[in-house]
Design an enzyme around this catalytic site. Structure first.
Site, PDB file in Angstrom:
ATOM      1  CG  ASP A 182       0.573  -1.480  -6.227  1.00 34.20           C
ATOM      2  OD1 ASP A 182       1.063  -1.230  -5.313  1.00 34.20           O
ATOM      3  OD2 ASP A 182       0.625  -2.288  -7.134  1.00 34.20           O
ATOM      4  CD  GLU A 187       3.886   3.696  -2.288  1.00 31.69           C
ATOM      5  OE1 GLU A 187       3.391   2.569  -1.879  1.00 31.69           O
ATOM      6  OE2 GLU A 187       3.580   3.929  -3.439  1.00 31.69           O
ATOM      7  CG  ASP A 243       6.736  -4.123  -4.632  1.00 28.13           C
ATOM      8  OD1 ASP A 243       5.884  -4.757  -4.662  1.00 28.13           O
ATOM      9  OD2 ASP A 243       6.936  -3.230  -5.502  1.00 28.13           O
TER      10      ASP A 243
END
Length: 757
Positions: free
Chosen positions: A448, A451, A513
């Protein structure tokens, strides 16, 4: 840069003795804009610039000086159909790079080809036989043709405003970086640029390619931008960079594709001619391909943010069995950590989950594998933080101070440090912390985030700061993928959110998401299709969306249907995503589509092997399979799975029957399990109940399937089951060859095949 520079004149041409590389010296001149009207001026005589000197209201033109700054255009051909064009200030180090410096290209010359160079009046022609580059002398311009001589790309130097001033010079160097302006041809569609959640055809859009924690699929940001695009005119392109790239696709100027790299160089690969699939094969020959993961990866995954302890997860597995819904993977989000708020230090929470190996074994007894969450950030309160900082494993700013994540908020206000995966020792340290988990039987890691690297960083390996941010997701996912492969001896699998060019080598990725709305589902499909042509391989999404309004039973079913024919299938969200949480009607429908997924695994298995062998996506936009269909190019509400399955998601959140209108390409298409038949090209409309989604099969296809009943718990129960062939329409006789679940070749005859139509 003191002032903008426009590349204007070709001065000299030099070829290496073996003709594998041609260097063209180019004069760059100062460029200015009038300010009161659009357009560029240089110090060249007005008539040479094409200025309309007879315009009655032409203002007085004060031409800038005509001092020359030397630039170089280097041309090579990694394969006969690929041209590499590198534009840089004369003497720049990139002109000596074989293409692998960014870590994106892994094979710089799969089939290096000698170039034929012809100098004629007005231009220099560089050719491989399959691709031809024409370089205009004055003004400097670029044009590319395929093997037939058909133009597929042209710089936008011809475009002017009313006074004749250039509106889109071929190459502009200024404070924003280096800009290449290409002319958009009439009817041309431009697709790609990574996982973009807007319309598939990018005309009118301005995209900033910077990997971001997008906080959803409707914010205009992208988790996995990729500087790869395709033109329906007949070329594909890739900018080999880690720098931010802005793609203006007819947004500011309707006929211009403007590509601005936030760098002083442009390293452009052009794949010329052929079909889009053939061009993807060429692209992935340069940048690598992923491996087909184990069969269980293609089963049903279930997750939630969050399962809080071992009893809760075992109860989910047991309840799936009671409801006779197949399940292969349960995902565990951050509650497995002791310090778990944007931190990963691999300290297992025994209070909540007990002994890790015993927990994995308890799941295995139920036929379920464990997926574990991670991210590449460390909280200062972690017991491992001091060790990482002392040993130099954490990213630092260019001024030497410790770097913290940017744009992703922290729940307590503390900074979070980032692991520097360009440091071999830090990479090994991170990998070593995975090894006990893998030894205990953990099957996959969800990689996950990734970024949030700041811009002003000094990475261990010297990666320049302007490249570091976008390359960080690539090295992060590579680090985890590599240790999984090494520790397990099988094809590795991660479940990654962030990405960049080259990320397709490390399957799989998911769409981030998404909001639990029809708009979120629609954006998810568009993002997957856009990513498919930019980073071909295995991509998926969170069934039901991750956040937002309370998920309706109708939307849950519709999203489950979409997931059943996605490359990978995972339900996940902030709140429950188990099928019994949405009522009996939704449970019955979801069970049907999950079982259908398992029944179709022999077919999906074939598509995955074909796709990853050739560098193609499993989930495909129609235009990839029907490149000559002008309507198919921009269709983004249906998709192909391989070459024979056409899937029509239903974007609705109610439970009542709805009308669904969709496009069908040329040919005859039959329902997967019904009697209906559709003829294309053209639009069709059908009514679909909640438990229905149109899935069509191209006439002439033969698809292998396996029988799935209430006794099937997971893919483990399918390994030794016989396959049945399903034939659609008139099919050629003779045996069919397939890849078996164990990887060995299988040959099946049509005797006993189920006939459809």
């Amino acid at each position: 840069m003191p002032h903008p520079l426009l590349l204007r004149r070709l001065r000299a041409v030099h070829a290496t003795p073996d003709a594998t590389e041609v260097s063209l010296e180019v004069d760059a001149l100062r460029g200015v804009q009038l300010g009161i009207m659009p357009g560029w001026l240089t110090g060249e005589p007005p008539l040479e610039q094409g200025i309309e000197t007879q315009m009655p209201n032409l203002p007085t033109l004060e031409l800038p000086d005509a001092d020359v700054t030397p630039y170089t255009l280097r041309v090579s051909a990694p394969t006969p159909s690929v041209l590499r064009l590198t534009v840089a200030p004369a003497g720049h180090p990139v002109l000596e790079d074989d293409g692998t410096g960014m870590g994106i290209v892994v094979d710089p010359a799969p089939d290096a080809t000698a170039l034929a160079v012809e100098e004629v009046e007005g231009e220099v022609v560089v050719s491989t036989g399959e691709a031809r580059l024409r370089v205009g002398r004055a003004p400097f311009s670029l044009a590319v043709e395929d093997a037939t001589g058909r133009p597929v790309l042209r710089s936008a130097h011809r475009l002017r405003q009313v006074a004749g001033l250039m509106t889109a010079p071929t190459v502009v160097a200024d404070d924003a970086g280096l800009t290449l302006n290409l002319e958009i041809a009439p009817g041309e569609d431009v697709l790609g640029f990574g996982e973009q959640f807007g319309r598939l055809a990018k005309q009118g859009q301005r995209l900033v390619l910077r990997s971001e924690d997008a906080c959803g699929t409707g914010t205009g940001l992208a988790y996995k931008p990729v500087p790869v695009w395709h033109s329906s005119v007949g070329y594909s392109a890739f900018v080999n960079t880690g720098a931010v790239l802005t793609a203006d696709v007819g947004h500011e100027r309707p006929s211009v594709l403007g590509l601005t790299v936030a760098d002083e160089v442009l390293d452009l690969y052009l794949v010329v001619g052929g079909t889009p699939k053939e061009r993807l094969t060429e692209y992935t020959a340069l940048t690598g391909r992923g491996e087909v993961p184990p069969l269980w990866a293609f089963g049903y995954w279930m997750g939630r943010c969050r399962y809080h302890d071992r009893p809760e997860m075992l109860e989910v597995a047991d309840t799936m069995r009671r409801h006779e819904v197949p399940l292969d993977v349960l995902h565990l989000d951050p509650d497995w950590l002791v310090v778990d708020r944007l931190n990963c230090d691999f300290i297992w929470n025994e209070t909540r989950f007990g002994d890790r190996r015993a927990f994995v074994e308890a799941l295995a007894e139920r036929g379920v594998r464990l997926s574990v969450w991670e991210l590449p950030y460390l909280d200062p309160v972690s017991p491992r933080f001091a060790e990482a900082e002392e040993k130099g494993y954490l990213v630092r700013h260019t001024d030497g101070t410790l770097a913290g994540i940017r744009k992703t908020p922290t729940p307590d206000g503390r900074m979070r440090a980032l692991v520097d995966f360009t440091n071999p020792e830090a990479r090994a340290w991170w990998q070593e912390m995975h090894e006990p988990f893998l030894a205990d039987g953990v099957a996959v890691f969800k990689t996950d985030f990734g970024e949030a690297l700041p811009d002003d960083v000094a990475l261990f390996d010297g990666t320049p700061p302007q490249y570091a941010h976008n390359l960080y997701p690539l090295v992060y996912n590579r680090t985890v993928s590599d240790v999984i492969g090494r520790a397990t001896g099988r094809a590795p699998l991660v479940w990654g959110r962030s990405g960049w060019a080259g990320s397709h080598r490390y399957p799989g990725q998911w769409g981030g998401d998404a909001e639990s709305t029809v708009a979120g589902m629609q954006a998810t499909v568009r993002g997957g299709l856009s990513y498919a042509v930019s980073a071909p391989g295995l991509w998926s999404h969170d069934i039901g969306g991750f956040f937002g309004p309370e998920l309706t039973p109708g939307l849950y079913v519709r999203w489950t249907q979409l997931g059943a024919f996605s490359p990978l299938m995972r339900a996940h969200g902030l709140r429950p995503r188990e099928p019994w949480a949405f009522g009996d009607e939704a449970l019955d429908a979801a069970r049907h589509w999950v079982r259908l997924r398992y029944a179709m695994l022999p077919t999906l298995w074939q598509v995955a092997h074909e796709s990853l062998a050739h560098g193609w996506p499993v989930l495909r936009p129609l235009g990839l399979e029907f490149p000559d269909d002008p309507v198919a190019q921009s269709v983004d509400d249906v998709f192909m799975v391989g070459s024979d399955l056409l899937v029509v998601p239903v974007f609705d959140d109610g439970t009542a029957p709805v009308r669904r209108r969709f496009y069908v390409p040329a040919g005859t298409w039959r329902e997967l399990d019904g009697e209906g038949s559709f003829t294309g090209p053209g639009f069709h409309e059908v009514e679909v109940r909640l438990d229905e989604m149109p899935v069509l099969v191209r006439a002439g296809a033969v698809l292998p399937r396996v029988e799935v009943g209430p006794d099937v718990r997971s893919t483990d129960d399918l390994v030794d089951r016989p396959w049945t062939l399903h034939a659609y329409g008139d099919v050629a006789e003779g045996p069919r060859r397939f890849v078996g679940f164990d990887g060995s070749p299988v040959e099946l005859g049509l005797d006993g095949a189920v006939r459809h139509g």
